[in-house]
Write a protein that holds these residues in place. Structure first.
Motif, PDB file in Angstrom:
ATOM      1  N   ALA C 230       0.744  -1.283  -0.118  1.00  0.00           N
ATOM      2  CA  ALA C 230       0.132   0.015   0.092  1.00  0.00           C
ATOM      3  C   ALA C 230       1.031   1.251  -0.081  1.00  0.00           C
ATOM      4  CB  ALA C 230      -0.885  -0.034   1.206  1.00  0.00           C
ATOM      5  N   ASP C 231       2.013   1.283   0.903  1.00  0.00           N
ATOM      6  CA  ASP C 231       2.701   2.472   0.900  1.00  0.00           C
ATOM      7  C   ASP C 231       3.871   2.655  -0.014  1.00  0.00           C
ATOM      8  OD1 ASP C 231       0.928   3.662   3.082  1.00  0.00           O
ATOM      9  OD2 ASP C 231       1.910   2.414   4.307  1.00  0.00           O
ATOM     10  N   ARG C 232       4.122   1.679  -0.688  1.00  0.00           N
ATOM     11  CA  ARG C 232       5.193   1.707  -1.539  1.00  0.00           C
ATOM     12  C   ARG C 232       4.968   0.971  -3.141  1.00  0.00           C
ATOM     13  NH1 ARG C 232       9.868   3.125  -0.520  1.00  0.00           N
ATOM     14  NH2 ARG C 232      10.968   2.101  -1.896  1.00  0.00           N
ATOM     15  N   LEU C 233       3.594   1.344  -3.548  1.00  0.00           N
ATOM     16  CA  LEU C 233       3.137   0.621  -4.619  1.00  0.00           C
ATOM     17  C   LEU C 233       4.039   1.262  -5.786  1.00  0.00           C
ATOM     18  CD1 LEU C 233       0.475  -0.596  -5.820  1.00  0.00           C
ATOM     19  CD2 LEU C 233      -0.312   1.523  -6.191  1.00  0.00           C
ATOM     20  N   ARG C 234       4.110   0.094  -6.694  1.00  0.00           N
ATOM     21  CA  ARG C 234       5.093   0.249  -7.861  1.00  0.00           C
ATOM     22  C   ARG C 234       4.912  -0.989  -8.444  1.00  0.00           C
ATOM     23  NH1 ARG C 234      11.476  -0.188  -6.259  1.00  0.00           N
ATOM     24  NH2 ARG C 234      11.447  -0.441  -8.587  1.00  0.00           N
ATOM     25  N   PRO C 235       5.308  -0.754 -10.074  1.00  0.00           N
ATOM     26  CA  PRO C 235       5.455  -1.996 -10.961  1.00  0.00           C
ATOM     27  C   PRO C 235       6.519  -2.997 -10.284  1.00  0.00           C
ATOM     28  CG  PRO C 235       5.151  -0.103 -12.142  1.00  0.00           C
ATOM     29  CD  PRO C 235       5.411   0.472 -10.766  1.00  0.00           C
ATOM     30  N   GLU C 236       6.483  -4.040 -10.611  1.00  0.00           N
ATOM     31  CA  GLU C 236       7.540  -4.958 -10.750  1.00  0.00           C
ATOM     32  C   GLU C 236       8.631  -4.803 -11.343  1.00  0.00           C
ATOM     33  OE1 GLU C 236       7.575  -8.356  -8.943  1.00  0.00           O
ATOM     34  OE2 GLU C 236       5.314  -8.606  -8.544  1.00  0.00           O
ATOM     35  N   ASP C 237       9.794  -5.005 -10.980  1.00  0.00           N
ATOM     36  CA  ASP C 237      10.977  -4.564 -11.831  1.00  0.00           C
ATOM     37  C   ASP C 237      11.141  -5.237 -13.147  1.00  0.00           C
ATOM     38  OD1 ASP C 237      11.966  -3.272  -9.576  1.00  0.00           O
ATOM     39  OD2 ASP C 237      12.732  -4.919  -8.585  1.00  0.00           O
ATOM     40  N   ARG C 238      10.580  -6.315 -13.265  1.00  0.00           N
ATOM     41  CA  ARG C 238      10.662  -7.094 -14.497  1.00  0.00           C
ATOM     42  C   ARG C 238       9.258  -7.594 -15.125  1.00  0.00           C
ATOM     43  NH1 ARG C 238      15.420  -7.328 -16.540  1.00  0.00           N
ATOM     44  NH2 ARG C 238      15.255  -9.178 -17.797  1.00  0.00           N
ATOM     45  N   MET C 239       9.263  -8.029 -16.213  1.00  0.00           N
ATOM     46  CA  MET C 239       7.931  -8.429 -16.705  1.00  0.00           C
ATOM     47  C   MET C 239       8.189  -9.393 -17.913  1.00  0.00           C
ATOM     48  SD  MET C 239       6.029  -5.225 -18.568  1.00  0.00           S
ATOM     49  CE  MET C 239       4.722  -6.056 -19.494  1.00  0.00           C
ATOM     50  N   VAL C 240       7.104 -10.295 -18.046  1.00  0.00           N
ATOM     51  CA  VAL C 240       7.141 -11.204 -19.410  1.00  0.00           C
ATOM     52  C   VAL C 240       6.753  -9.979 -20.669  1.00  0.00           C
ATOM     53  CG1 VAL C 240       5.927 -12.716 -20.606  1.00  0.00           C
ATOM     54  CG2 VAL C 240       6.340 -13.241 -18.329  1.00  0.00           C
ATOM     55  N   ALA C 241       7.770 -10.062 -21.505  1.00  0.00           N
ATOM     56  CA  ALA C 241       7.475  -8.919 -22.678  1.00  0.00           C
ATOM     57  C   ALA C 241       6.952  -9.656 -23.992  1.00  0.00           C
ATOM     58  CB  ALA C 241       8.907  -8.510 -23.015  1.00  0.00           C
ATOM     59  N   HIS C 242       7.180 -10.822 -24.048  1.00  0.00           N
ATOM     60  CA  HIS C 242       6.626 -11.623 -25.103  1.00  0.00           C
ATOM     61  C   HIS C 242       6.124 -12.846 -24.940  1.00  0.00           C
ATOM     62  CE1 HIS C 242       5.764 -12.053 -29.425  1.00  0.00           C
ATOM     63  NE2 HIS C 242       6.730 -12.898 -29.381  1.00  0.00           N
ATOM     64  N   THR C 243       5.127 -13.424 -25.462  1.00  0.00           N
ATOM     65  CA  THR C 243       4.976 -14.781 -25.297  1.00  0.00           C
ATOM     66  C   THR C 243       4.540 -15.160 -26.947  1.00  0.00           C
ATOM     67  OG1 THR C 243       2.506 -14.328 -24.622  1.00  0.00           O
ATOM     68  CG2 THR C 243       4.051 -15.406 -23.039  1.00  0.00           C
ATOM     69  N   GLY C 244       3.577 -14.372 -27.407  1.00  0.00           N
ATOM     70  CA  GLY C 244       3.291 -14.323 -28.752  1.00  0.00           C
ATOM     71  C   GLY C 244       2.515 -13.459 -29.409  1.00  0.00           C
ATOM     72  N   PHE C 245       2.219 -13.500 -30.694  1.00  0.00           N
ATOM     73  CA  PHE C 245       1.163 -12.490 -31.468  1.00  0.00           C
ATOM     74  C   PHE C 245      -0.122 -13.237 -31.317  1.00  0.00           C
ATOM     75  CE2 PHE C 245       5.300 -11.054 -32.773  1.00  0.00           C
ATOM     76  CZ  PHE C 245       5.250  -9.669 -32.381  1.00  0.00           C
ATOM     77  N   LEU C 246      -1.190 -12.675 -31.175  1.00  0.00           N
ATOM     78  CA  LEU C 246      -2.414 -13.456 -31.468  1.00  0.00           C
ATOM     79  C   LEU C 246      -2.880 -12.830 -32.690  1.00  0.00           C
ATOM     80  CD1 LEU C 246      -4.062 -13.556 -27.943  1.00  0.00           C
ATOM     81  CD2 LEU C 246      -3.427 -15.371 -29.178  1.00  0.00           C
ATOM     82  N   VAL C 247      -3.328 -13.737 -33.605  1.00  0.00           N
ATOM     83  CA  VAL C 247      -4.221 -13.168 -34.743  1.00  0.00           C
ATOM     84  C   VAL C 247      -5.669 -13.697 -34.703  1.00  0.00           C
ATOM     85  CG1 VAL C 247      -4.105 -13.236 -37.376  1.00  0.00           C
ATOM     86  CG2 VAL C 247      -1.970 -13.207 -35.978  1.00  0.00           C
ATOM     87  N   PHE C 248      -6.431 -12.978 -35.191  1.00  0.00           N
ATOM     88  CA  PHE C 248      -7.822 -13.462 -35.301  1.00  0.00           C
ATOM     89  C   PHE C 248      -8.257 -13.312 -36.657  1.00  0.00           C
ATOM     90  CE2 PHE C 248      -7.139 -12.441 -30.692  1.00  0.00           C
ATOM     91  CZ  PHE C 248      -7.559 -13.789 -30.486  1.00  0.00           C
ATOM     92  N   ALA C 249      -9.408 -14.029 -37.192  1.00  0.00           N
ATOM     93  CA  ALA C 249      -9.917 -13.860 -38.409  1.00  0.00           C
ATOM     94  C   ALA C 249     -11.081 -14.620 -38.545  1.00  0.00           C
ATOM     95  CB  ALA C 249      -9.010 -14.082 -39.658  1.00  0.00           C
ATOM     96  N   ARG C 250     -12.541 -14.078 -39.120  1.00  0.00           N
ATOM     97  CA  ARG C 250     -13.473 -14.867 -39.383  1.00  0.00           C
ATOM     98  C   ARG C 250     -13.295 -15.477 -40.464  1.00  0.00           C
ATOM     99  NH1 ARG C 250     -18.190 -13.932 -36.404  1.00  0.00           N
ATOM    100  NH2 ARG C 250     -18.227 -11.979 -35.143  1.00  0.00           N
ATOM    101  N   CYS C 251     -13.996 -16.750 -40.660  1.00  0.00           N
ATOM    102  CA  CYS C 251     -13.829 -17.698 -41.818  1.00  0.00           C
ATOM    103  C   CYS C 251     -15.317 -17.710 -42.369  1.00  0.00           C
ATOM    104  CB  CYS C 251     -13.377 -19.122 -41.438  1.00  0.00           C
ATOM    105  SG  CYS C 251     -13.361 -20.348 -42.967  1.00  0.00           S
ATOM    106  N   LEU C 252     -15.264 -17.062 -43.537  1.00  0.00           N
ATOM    107  CA  LEU C 252     -16.432 -16.944 -44.399  1.00  0.00           C
ATOM    108  C   LEU C 252     -16.681 -18.123 -45.332  1.00  0.00           C
ATOM    109  CD1 LEU C 252     -16.651 -13.059 -44.953  1.00  0.00           C
ATOM    110  CD2 LEU C 252     -17.918 -14.433 -43.164  1.00  0.00           C
ATOM    111  N   GLU C 253     -17.766 -17.972 -45.920  1.00  0.00           N
ATOM    112  CA  GLU C 253     -17.559 -19.004 -47.091  1.00  0.00           C
ATOM    113  C   GLU C 253     -17.268 -18.278 -48.331  1.00  0.00           C
ATOM    114  OE1 GLU C 253     -21.240 -21.977 -46.751  1.00  0.00           O
ATOM    115  OE2 GLU C 253     -21.996 -19.918 -47.311  1.00  0.00           O
ATOM    116  N   ALA C 254     -16.831 -18.973 -49.456  1.00  0.00           N
ATOM    117  CA  ALA C 254     -16.163 -18.610 -50.472  1.00  0.00           C
ATOM    118  C   ALA C 254     -16.988 -17.489 -51.336  1.00  0.00           C
ATOM    119  CB  ALA C 254     -15.765 -19.544 -51.425  1.00  0.00           C
ATOM    120  N   GLU C 255     -18.402 -17.539 -51.201  1.00  0.00           N
ATOM    121  CA  GLU C 255     -19.340 -16.890 -51.765  1.00  0.00           C
ATOM    122  C   GLU C 255     -19.202 -15.387 -51.413  1.00  0.00           C
ATOM    123  OE1 GLU C 255     -23.947 -15.892 -50.438  1.00  0.00           O
ATOM    124  OE2 GLU C 255     -22.538 -17.630 -49.430  1.00  0.00           O
ATOM    125  N   ARG C 256     -18.941 -15.177 -50.315  1.00  0.00           N
ATOM    126  CA  ARG C 256     -18.694 -13.881 -49.645  1.00  0.00           C
ATOM    127  C   ARG C 256     -17.721 -13.041 -50.521  1.00  0.00           C
ATOM    128  NH1 ARG C 256     -20.756  -9.210 -47.540  1.00  0.00           N
ATOM    129  NH2 ARG C 256     -18.865  -8.008 -46.609  1.00  0.00           N
TER     130      ARG C 256
END
Lengths: 299, 299, 299, 299
Positions: C230-256
């Motif tokens: 509470a009285d010394r609130l601060r971010p951790e000294d180190r952090m995980v900087a990268h696990t991976g990139f997330l990509v998302f896409a909707r899969c349509l039918e070819a017609e579209r």
């Protein structure tokens, strides 16, 4: 040719780094064998010399970054990411007179001394004798002691120098020092502060609101490194997430504060005077009289 | 007293900022009324002067940050966060001779000119005439034209200057320029690059791997601002998420490359030579011969 | 009372964590002594039981987060920060039928199985027999094997299931699998991908541009932790900087795809179809027909 | 076929999004012309239908993400990045009974209702009548009102429900509510909090330290988006830098607190009980009895 007393960085085949004030008569003893400095002098920067065991060492001219990293430290030192930002933000450039407290191991002092050049001066304060001594050694080690004046003193008792162009505090309770700043700097000087916790930032902001300070800015600087592999480019797995919060404020004369009331016709501005500057920086094209294009164009 | 031709920053009650080369005989016309520069000269930095309509204007000595932000731009300019980091990383300090391309609007040129001081020199290249002219105007506007030599030329055709201490490229295809760099800089000089896309970074890394470059580093610099309110301290809602990737590498002489084979007794190191430096920076206590304490201590 | 076969998390005084499928007749042997499960059953969740050496152990109902962290892994597993985001983004909720490849150690499979509930189903593909077996063990360990169907198969050869509501690929070359996706999912299904390098993201985007995919989004999720003082609130000294990139896409039918030409009257949209959605997300109030207030208000 | 009362997302050629509870007898009036829902029903999810003016609209099954973004809001709503993380962290999964306050516009309520499934229940509290009504409308709009029980009440006066598996507070002064939590949840339940300022986080931490809470975690979740262009991959220029701090803690029974003294043989642990868990999360392989490989491997 490398002049005597200039700084030299020697890098082993394994990446071990030796930072030395150059003495052409000296030698360097390493796990890879002995290096003659006379040979280093002859080779010059950017070349490679071999130890008596045939191991190749790179001879490099150290950057400011190298000098800071080479500081022997007994305390946390500031990172280049913070130092670079504060130089520009505070206008610390050749010819400047800068006050700094506390000296700590002298890492920031080294950087400031580099950038004020031969025509500027750094006044560094430290209250603990061991760090006063350590900072002095580190300055001498990189040959910058001539640009720095060290003072052994608790800055909560005030500064003995006046008319500084900029002032930086890396102390635990900077709000106890604020009252002494106007006497130490020229009117309108930029002041800066490094603080590790949010509680300290809040305490400092409360102090700055008492004036005569304006243009208050609180920032964090984050550096994200990438693995430099062309076909598998990706950020490093981990990063430094926190060193500290940087706070900046201009120190005005008391007179200015009274004028603040004219700003918008009200009699008690609750925002720091400099608020418009803050937003101007977030959207850099605002607040300036120069026509500017948006910052998001691509090269 | 403010000397003629020094830079002055005038800030309106609403935060509008006027950056001017000081002429004590001039006037400034604003929406708040007219300001006499003679009056500004008398007041001096840090004081307040009033327009003929009684509006108070702050008189400030601009920082490097202010000078960069005051550049009239037709292109994206580099941000102080990137400029500060590259200054330290590349060792650009008073007395340095620096090559830069392209000039663009001259924002980085202004910063480099500030930091090389009166004893250094900036050589800036630009291939498009309109930016060559614009950068020249912006340099003159802040009184730094004497420290800069401008060249109208496409650096893919090579540099006309030699022996630079450092070289920075803010061009679209820096990998097409790499072959010309060794002739332009001293051996071991730091080179830097700004690139907006990951594809360009990969292309540049492929080029750098052809040598004679080592100590390759790829970073991003992020600045996170906080609302400076003591009792409601919190980050700004939005931030700049990307300006570009910074890449750094030392340019060695070709000779050095051959020696790389000795590094670990194998005949073809696939990693850049400087890899150990890279990791040394991530864990600063490694790779140096000086005993150091961990970087995570608290104030 | 804790029912047989439900999961239990036991936490030692030192914070060591034991995740077990509950068997009231069993015992747990620890460095702090022996724990009787009958005693644990009687105490119930949230209570403390003592080993025969008198050491207190907390009895907790594990969260999904705990279950994922408890997976015995021979591979990198996905972090909760990525899993949480993809659940919402892909609409994976109770009742869903989800395809996943590869299974790896089964960390994501465990999370998906939790969230599709008893009425949903997870179809997980893995081409390496050792991981097929490991994932199966990890699922059984947390009692979720009934919600999952495992298939030992290289998905570059296609999927054997059809009509999935969502499909997630954590494989090295997902662009080699895209052609098989439309046959495996319902039209309009969300697809997701995890990739560690920018080069892979570019390769995947090239594949997605061949269609029938739209609404492409590329994100990184970062978690920044604070020291909870509470009285010394601060971010951790180190952090995980990268696990991976997330990509998302909707899969349509070819017609579209053919219809895309109508979108703006031109015959070859070079942008992914879903571009408007992308920007809609950055400024969430756009693109929706509902009136909304800005997202930056304060509590 | 699309069943009556299920949710449908219709996307215009320009990306405008219409979220509707499906009524096969209805119509949608748009700037592109009129759409008959009978036609939409026949086409089904993933297909395209045309307005009477021939404009193609996509028919999509909305994800949870879509449902949240479709909430009509008069307040800030939580972002999917925070919601996804808290679901996993707090173990909110099908069958859970969750208490939430305040309801606000109902954005989080919608997400919670999705994930507790038909066998779970959400108890949402709101003290302002206008938001009580608004949240109810938004729940009905997406057809989830059956999984939610709304209570108009200030939770500083306590909760009327007991035995919840998890409890989340998005209120201004959650520390005033802590005393009522043990009576509302099962022992060991996870509690979560969203707070915009660091001062509030400090105040909450002070409250949590009074017990009976442990395993305290403070985090921020950041999402960084990329422009999805294969040959010019780069992060978006700007990003959301702050929505709020998430705080999590387990609520134990008072009994457990006394046992804390046994933890290390000292009589007053100043750290929260759960500290070891905190570090276990930062380095996930510690603290668990399962052998695990490091998290930084590559796919």
């Amino acid at each position: 040719m490398i002049p005597k007393d200039s700084m030299v960085l020697l890098v082993s085949p394994r990446g071990k780094r030796y930072l030395r004030r150059f003495d052409p008569a000296g030698e360097l003893h390493t796990h890879d064998g002995k290096l003659l400095m006379a040979q280093v002098a002859e080779a010059g920067f950017g070349r490679t010399v071999r130890t008596h065991l045939g191991k190749p060492y790179q001879v490099l001219k150290p950057t400011v970054h190298d000098l800071i990293k080479g500081v022997k430290r007994h305390t946390q030192i500031m990172y280049p990411k913070e130092i670079g930002y504060l130089l520009l933000k505070m206008g610390i450039a050749p010819g400047c007179r800068v006050i700094e407290a506390g000296s700590g191991s002298g890492g920031l002092t080294v950087a400031l001394a580099c950038y004020v050049g031969e025509t500027g001066k750094v006044y560094t304060y430290e209250r603990r004798e061991e760090f006063f001594t350590l900072a002095g050694k580190n300055l001498a080690r990189v040959g910058l002691e001539g640009r720095v004046e060290q003072t052994l003193r608790d800055v909560r008792d005030g500064f003995v120098h006046t008319g500084a162009d900029a002032l930086f505090l890396d102390v635990r309770t900077p709000w106890e020092v604020l009252e002494h700043i106007p006497a130490a700097v020229i009117p309108g000087a930029m002041t800066g502060y490094l603080l590790p916790t949010t509680n300290q930032v809040s305490d400092l902001l409360r102090g700055l609101e008492q004036g005569p300070f304006c243009d208050v800015e609180v920032v964090e600087i984050l550096v994200r490194r990438y693995k430099p592999v062309a076909d598998r480019l990706r950020p490093e797995d981990r990063m430094v997430a926190h060193t500290g919060f940087l706070v900046f404020a201009r120190c005005l004369e008391a007179e200015r504060e009274d004028l603040a009331e004219d700003a918008d016709g009200e009699n008690a501005p609750t925002e720091p005077l400099g608020e418009p500057l803050e937003s101007a920086q977030d959207a850099p094209e605002n607040g300036w009289d120069a026509p500017e294009t948006p910052p998001s164009g691509e090269a």
